[in-house]
Design a protein around this motif. Structure first.
Motif, PDB file in Angstrom:
ATOM      1  N   ASP A  41       0.775  -1.246   0.000  1.00 37.39           N
ATOM      2  CA  ASP A  41       0.000   0.000   0.000  1.00 37.39           C
ATOM      3  C   ASP A  41       0.800   1.287   0.000  1.00 37.39           C
ATOM      4  N   LEU A  49      -4.081  -3.115  -7.525  1.00 34.38           N
ATOM      5  CA  LEU A  49      -5.302  -2.481  -7.015  1.00 34.38           C
ATOM      6  C   LEU A  49      -6.209  -3.515  -6.375  1.00 34.38           C
ATOM      7  N   ARG A  50      -6.298  -4.670  -7.023  1.00 36.14           N
ATOM      8  CA  ARG A  50      -7.172  -5.718  -6.486  1.00 36.14           C
ATOM      9  C   ARG A  50      -6.685  -6.206  -5.127  1.00 36.14           C
ATOM     10  N   THR A  94      -9.681  -2.972  -4.175  1.00 36.60           N
ATOM     11  CA  THR A  94     -10.433  -2.170  -5.149  1.00 36.60           C
ATOM     12  C   THR A  94     -11.387  -3.078  -5.914  1.00 36.60           C
ATOM     13  N   ALA A  99     -10.801  -1.476 -10.821  1.00 32.74           N
ATOM     14  CA  ALA A  99      -9.397  -1.822 -11.041  1.00 32.74           C
ATOM     15  C   ALA A  99      -9.117  -1.983 -12.544  1.00 32.74           C
ATOM     16  N   ARG A 140      -9.170   1.464 -14.366  1.00 33.08           N
ATOM     17  CA  ARG A 140      -7.913   2.198 -14.123  1.00 33.08           C
ATOM     18  C   ARG A 140      -6.777   1.568 -14.950  1.00 33.08           C
ATOM     19  N   HIS A 180      -1.713   2.072  -8.590  1.00 35.14           N
ATOM     20  CA  HIS A 180      -2.096   2.551  -7.260  1.00 35.14           C
ATOM     21  C   HIS A 180      -1.292   3.815  -6.949  1.00 35.14           C
TER      22      HIS A 180
END
Ligand code: ATP
Length: 227
Positions: A86, A111-112, A116, A121, A124, A162
């Motif tokens: 993160d 992202l997953r 998200t 996801a 994006r 991200h």
């Protein structure tokens, strides 16, 4: 965001009678939010070694490396995994992927992992792939057979999917044409504008001049060089 204090690194060469290489001593470096710092120094000076230590791949001999609040020198492996999930992004020069995973999944995966929703996801990921000029007909294929420049762009899309607060960039424009190089430089500028702390190696001098606020020569961290 990145705060390095009194950092030292040695390599022990177990296959060469345990020879010990001292490659870094007394390194200090800070990268603030919204700032991009470029690492310089001749080949072998220790730029990649420093990046790998910050990413938690290489263990320091002593000193501290605080990244978004965590000291990666003393952190537990699970804390480093959480940091990479993160807070700390790393765009290396080469894409490493599990074979047969489609490109769009490769880009959406960070992202997953953060929870998200699937559709968001993928949206994006698609936007980044389009912006980096990866043709849509390739998105459903694994990037393992892509050209070097295509793989590098998939790697960049994945690294920027991200909005990491801290980013490490290892030659992000190395094998790109002018148009794609421009996209990558814009992505870096946008990341700075949203407050990311960025540390990078840029052999591309024009790129370095454009995005870096400061340069740090790692030759100053060579044992014996510290004042
Ligand atoms: N895994 C390793 N084992 C032993 N020595 C290593 C290892 N990785 C790096 N070194 C040594 O550490 C020193 C710094 O290497 P590093 O790759 O960090 O330099 P660099 O500044 O990134 O160089 P370049 O610009 O050529 O990529 C070199 O002397 C190298 O031989």
């Amino acid at each position: 965001m990145i705060r390095i204090e009194n950092l030292s690194k040695t390599f022990t060469l177990h296959n060469q009678a345990g020879a010990v290489l001292r490659v870094m001593e007394g390194a200090n470096l800070t990268v603030e939010a919204g700032e991009c710092v470029g690492l310089t120094g001749q080949s072998g000076a220790g730029k990649s070694t420093l990046m790998r230590m910050i990413h938690g791949n290489y263990l320091a001999a002593s000193g501290s490396i605080r990244v978004a609040g965590l000291d990666v020198v003393t952190a537990q492996p699970r804390q480093i995994i959480a940091l990479r999930r993160d807070r700390l992004g790393y765009v290396s020069q080469f894409l490493r992927v599990v074979p047969r995973v489609p490109t769009i999944e490769v880009v959406a995966e960070p992202l997953r992992r953060l929870g998200t929703p699937e559709a968001e996801a993928r949206t994006r990921a698609a936007a980044l792939l389009a912006r980096l000029n990866i043709p849509e007909r390739l998105w459903g294929l694994s990037p393992t057979t892509f050209s070097g420049g295509e793989q590098q762009r998939v790697n960049i899309a994945r690294g920027f999917a991200h909005p990491f607060p801290v980013l490490l960039l290892d030659e992000p424009t190395a094998s790109l044409d002018a148009a794609n190089r421009e996209v990558v430089l814009s992505l870096i500028e946008e990341a700075k504008a949203r407050g990311a702390a960025i540390l990078g190696i840029f052999h591309d001098e024009a790129a370095r001049v454009r995005v870096c606020d400061r340069l740090v020569d790692v030759t100053g961290f060579t044992p014996g060089a510290a004042a």
